[in-house]
Each structure stands twice: as C-alpha cells, then as structure tokens.
Write a protein that holds these residues in place. Sequence first.
Motif, PDB file in Angstrom:
ATOM      1  N   ARG A  36       3.483  17.351  -1.768  1.00  0.00           N
ATOM      2  CA  ARG A  36       2.358  16.966  -2.627  1.00  0.00           C
ATOM      3  C   ARG A  36       1.224  17.983  -2.534  1.00  0.00           C
ATOM      4  O   ARG A  36       0.640  18.358  -3.547  1.00  0.00           O
ATOM      5  CB  ARG A  36       1.857  15.586  -2.247  1.00  0.00           C
ATOM      6  CG  ARG A  36       0.682  15.127  -3.082  1.00  0.00           C
ATOM      7  CD  ARG A  36       0.685  13.633  -3.228  1.00  0.00           C
ATOM      8  NE  ARG A  36      -0.492  13.187  -3.929  1.00  0.00           N
ATOM      9  CZ  ARG A  36      -0.544  12.986  -5.235  1.00  0.00           C
ATOM     10  NH1 ARG A  36       0.519  13.191  -5.969  1.00  0.00           N
ATOM     11  NH2 ARG A  36      -1.648  12.578  -5.813  1.00  0.00           N
ATOM     12  N   LYS A  37       0.944  18.433  -1.329  1.00  0.00           N
ATOM     13  CA  LYS A  37      -0.121  19.419  -1.153  1.00  0.00           C
ATOM     14  C   LYS A  37       0.226  20.720  -1.873  1.00  0.00           C
ATOM     15  O   LYS A  37      -0.628  21.328  -2.531  1.00  0.00           O
ATOM     16  CB  LYS A  37      -0.344  19.671   0.338  1.00  0.00           C
ATOM     17  CG  LYS A  37      -1.605  20.400   0.656  1.00  0.00           C
ATOM     18  CD  LYS A  37      -1.850  20.390   2.146  1.00  0.00           C
ATOM     19  CE  LYS A  37      -3.286  20.714   2.448  1.00  0.00           C
ATOM     20  NZ  LYS A  37      -3.605  20.584   3.855  1.00  0.00           N
ATOM     21  N   LEU A  38       1.466  21.152  -1.767  1.00  0.00           N
ATOM     22  CA  LEU A  38       1.897  22.364  -2.471  1.00  0.00           C
ATOM     23  C   LEU A  38       1.821  22.171  -3.986  1.00  0.00           C
ATOM     24  O   LEU A  38       1.391  23.074  -4.709  1.00  0.00           O
ATOM     25  CB  LEU A  38       3.313  22.755  -2.059  1.00  0.00           C
ATOM     26  CG  LEU A  38       3.456  23.371  -0.674  1.00  0.00           C
ATOM     27  CD1 LEU A  38       4.922  23.525  -0.322  1.00  0.00           C
ATOM     28  CD2 LEU A  38       2.752  24.702  -0.609  1.00  0.00           C
ATOM     29  N   ASP A  39       2.239  20.997  -4.453  1.00  0.00           N
ATOM     30  CA  ASP A  39       2.172  20.723  -5.887  1.00  0.00           C
ATOM     31  C   ASP A  39       0.732  20.788  -6.387  1.00  0.00           C
ATOM     32  O   ASP A  39       0.454  21.384  -7.426  1.00  0.00           O
ATOM     33  CB  ASP A  39       2.753  19.346  -6.203  1.00  0.00           C
ATOM     34  CG  ASP A  39       4.264  19.324  -6.131  1.00  0.00           C
ATOM     35  OD1 ASP A  39       4.868  20.412  -6.086  1.00  0.00           O
ATOM     36  OD2 ASP A  39       4.838  18.221  -6.104  1.00  0.00           O
ATOM     37  N   LEU A  40      -0.172  20.166  -5.656  1.00  0.00           N
ATOM     38  CA  LEU A  40      -1.573  20.152  -6.075  1.00  0.00           C
ATOM     39  C   LEU A  40      -2.216  21.530  -5.981  1.00  0.00           C
ATOM     40  O   LEU A  40      -3.201  21.809  -6.655  1.00  0.00           O
ATOM     41  CB  LEU A  40      -2.367  19.139  -5.246  1.00  0.00           C
ATOM     42  CG  LEU A  40      -2.020  17.678  -5.499  1.00  0.00           C
ATOM     43  CD1 LEU A  40      -2.772  16.775  -4.536  1.00  0.00           C
ATOM     44  CD2 LEU A  40      -2.301  17.284  -6.932  1.00  0.00           C
ATOM     45  N   THR A  41      -1.674  22.389  -5.147  1.00  0.00           N
ATOM     46  CA  THR A  41      -2.220  23.743  -5.009  1.00  0.00           C
ATOM     47  C   THR A  41      -1.621  24.699  -6.040  1.00  0.00           C
ATOM     48  O   THR A  41      -2.347  25.462  -6.672  1.00  0.00           O
ATOM     49  CB  THR A  41      -1.929  24.286  -3.597  1.00  0.00           C
ATOM     50  OG1 THR A  41      -2.472  23.386  -2.628  1.00  0.00           O
ATOM     51  CG2 THR A  41      -2.534  25.653  -3.407  1.00  0.00           C
ATOM     52  N   LEU A  42      -0.325  24.652  -6.223  1.00  0.00           N
ATOM     53  CA  LEU A  42       0.352  25.644  -7.063  1.00  0.00           C
ATOM     54  C   LEU A  42       0.380  25.300  -8.546  1.00  0.00           C
ATOM     55  O   LEU A  42       0.266  26.196  -9.387  1.00  0.00           O
ATOM     56  CB  LEU A  42       1.783  25.850  -6.566  1.00  0.00           C
ATOM     57  CG  LEU A  42       1.917  26.461  -5.178  1.00  0.00           C
ATOM     58  CD1 LEU A  42       3.374  26.509  -4.777  1.00  0.00           C
ATOM     59  CD2 LEU A  42       1.314  27.846  -5.147  1.00  0.00           C
ATOM     60  N   PRO A  44      -1.752  23.795 -10.704  1.00  0.00           N
ATOM     61  CA  PRO A  44      -2.884  24.219 -11.544  1.00  0.00           C
ATOM     62  C   PRO A  44      -2.906  25.732 -11.786  1.00  0.00           C
ATOM     63  O   PRO A  44      -3.189  26.178 -12.904  1.00  0.00           O
ATOM     64  CB  PRO A  44      -4.113  23.775 -10.746  1.00  0.00           C
ATOM     65  CG  PRO A  44      -3.633  22.660  -9.894  1.00  0.00           C
ATOM     66  CD  PRO A  44      -2.212  22.993  -9.571  1.00  0.00           C
ATOM     67  N   MET A  45      -2.591  26.500 -10.760  1.00  0.00           N
ATOM     68  CA  MET A  45      -2.560  27.954 -10.935  1.00  0.00           C
ATOM     69  C   MET A  45      -1.468  28.371 -11.914  1.00  0.00           C
ATOM     70  O   MET A  45      -1.665  29.264 -12.750  1.00  0.00           O
ATOM     71  CB  MET A  45      -2.357  28.651  -9.588  1.00  0.00           C
ATOM     72  CG  MET A  45      -3.572  28.632  -8.716  1.00  0.00           C
ATOM     73  SD  MET A  45      -3.380  29.623  -7.247  1.00  0.00           S
ATOM     74  CE  MET A  45      -2.602  28.455  -6.156  1.00  0.00           C
ATOM     75  N   LEU A  46      -0.315  27.737 -11.829  1.00  0.00           N
ATOM     76  CA  LEU A  46       0.771  28.058 -12.750  1.00  0.00           C
ATOM     77  C   LEU A  46       0.408  27.698 -14.181  1.00  0.00           C
ATOM     78  O   LEU A  46       0.745  28.437 -15.116  1.00  0.00           O
ATOM     79  CB  LEU A  46       2.053  27.345 -12.329  1.00  0.00           C
ATOM     80  CG  LEU A  46       2.704  27.874 -11.059  1.00  0.00           C
ATOM     81  CD1 LEU A  46       3.894  27.010 -10.669  1.00  0.00           C
ATOM     82  CD2 LEU A  46       3.134  29.313 -11.238  1.00  0.00           C
ATOM     83  N   TRP A  47      -0.279  26.586 -14.389  1.00  0.00           N
ATOM     84  CA  TRP A  47      -0.707  26.204 -15.738  1.00  0.00           C
ATOM     85  C   TRP A  47      -1.713  27.208 -16.288  1.00  0.00           C
ATOM     86  O   TRP A  47      -1.658  27.572 -17.469  1.00  0.00           O
ATOM     87  CB  TRP A  47      -1.324  24.795 -15.741  1.00  0.00           C
ATOM     88  CG  TRP A  47      -0.276  23.753 -15.946  1.00  0.00           C
ATOM     89  CD1 TRP A  47       0.248  22.916 -15.024  1.00  0.00           C
ATOM     90  CD2 TRP A  47       0.409  23.466 -17.165  1.00  0.00           C
ATOM     91  NE1 TRP A  47       1.214  22.126 -15.593  1.00  0.00           N
ATOM     92  CE2 TRP A  47       1.324  22.435 -16.912  1.00  0.00           C
ATOM     93  CE3 TRP A  47       0.324  23.988 -18.456  1.00  0.00           C
ATOM     94  CZ2 TRP A  47       2.150  21.915 -17.889  1.00  0.00           C
ATOM     95  CZ3 TRP A  47       1.158  23.448 -19.437  1.00  0.00           C
ATOM     96  CH2 TRP A  47       2.055  22.433 -19.139  1.00  0.00           C
ATOM     97  N   ILE A  48      -2.629  27.668 -15.450  1.00  0.00           N
ATOM     98  CA  ILE A  48      -3.602  28.662 -15.897  1.00  0.00           C
ATOM     99  C   ILE A  48      -2.884  29.956 -16.311  1.00  0.00           C
ATOM    100  O   ILE A  48      -3.181  30.545 -17.359  1.00  0.00           O
ATOM    101  CB  ILE A  48      -4.654  28.924 -14.801  1.00  0.00           C
ATOM    102  CG1 ILE A  48      -5.559  27.706 -14.671  1.00  0.00           C
ATOM    103  CG2 ILE A  48      -5.469  30.171 -15.094  1.00  0.00           C
ATOM    104  CD1 ILE A  48      -6.475  27.733 -13.476  1.00  0.00           C
ATOM    105  N   LEU A  49      -1.923  30.383 -15.508  1.00  0.00           N
ATOM    106  CA  LEU A  49      -1.155  31.581 -15.864  1.00  0.00           C
ATOM    107  C   LEU A  49      -0.379  31.381 -17.164  1.00  0.00           C
ATOM    108  O   LEU A  49      -0.287  32.295 -17.991  1.00  0.00           O
ATOM    109  CB  LEU A  49      -0.202  31.950 -14.726  1.00  0.00           C
ATOM    110  CG  LEU A  49      -0.856  32.487 -13.458  1.00  0.00           C
ATOM    111  CD1 LEU A  49       0.188  32.661 -12.369  1.00  0.00           C
ATOM    112  CD2 LEU A  49      -1.559  33.792 -13.740  1.00  0.00           C
ATOM    113  N   TYR A  50       0.168  30.198 -17.347  1.00  0.00           N
ATOM    114  CA  TYR A  50       0.905  29.893 -18.576  1.00  0.00           C
ATOM    115  C   TYR A  50      -0.018  29.970 -19.792  1.00  0.00           C
ATOM    116  O   TYR A  50       0.338  30.547 -20.827  1.00  0.00           O
ATOM    117  CB  TYR A  50       1.535  28.498 -18.465  1.00  0.00           C
ATOM    118  CG  TYR A  50       2.282  28.068 -19.689  1.00  0.00           C
ATOM    119  CD1 TYR A  50       3.546  28.560 -19.961  1.00  0.00           C
ATOM    120  CD2 TYR A  50       1.717  27.168 -20.586  1.00  0.00           C
ATOM    121  CE1 TYR A  50       4.242  28.168 -21.104  1.00  0.00           C
ATOM    122  CE2 TYR A  50       2.384  26.772 -21.723  1.00  0.00           C
ATOM    123  CZ  TYR A  50       3.647  27.277 -21.977  1.00  0.00           C
ATOM    124  OH  TYR A  50       4.315  26.893 -23.103  1.00  0.00           O
TER     125      TYR A  50
END
Length: 69
Positions: A36-42, A44-50
Amino acid sequence: MHDVELNEFADANPKLESRVRLEDEKYRQCERQVVRKLDLTLLPMLWILYVFNYLDRNNIAYVLFRCKI
C-alpha cells in the motif's frame, strides 16, 4: 527453507503451529502495508508522467499540423 522447517515442526507440536500461523498473519499484514505504501508513493508519480507524455504527444502533433511538415 526456514519456513519449511518450522512447518515440519508445527505438525508435531500444536503450540508451535499456532505461532507459525501467527507469524504468517503478521507477515501478510506487513506485506499489505508495504504494498500500500509503495502504491501510494509510485502511482501518483506514474500518473503525472502519463499525463506529461499525453500532453507532449499532442503538442508535437499540433506543431507538425500547424507547420505542415
């Protein structure tokens, strides 16, 4: 390999079996927390890159269309 040894001893000793199950539950709980912590960290960053990727592609297409290359 350590888990296999514990499970073999757990079959022979009921008290140890309850400890092995508890350790498995704690492991699963910790694993869920880490995922869950990894999901919440990664994510949002992946969506911004997308989104940046999408904007970049559209801008390149717009420039090419306007310049008529």
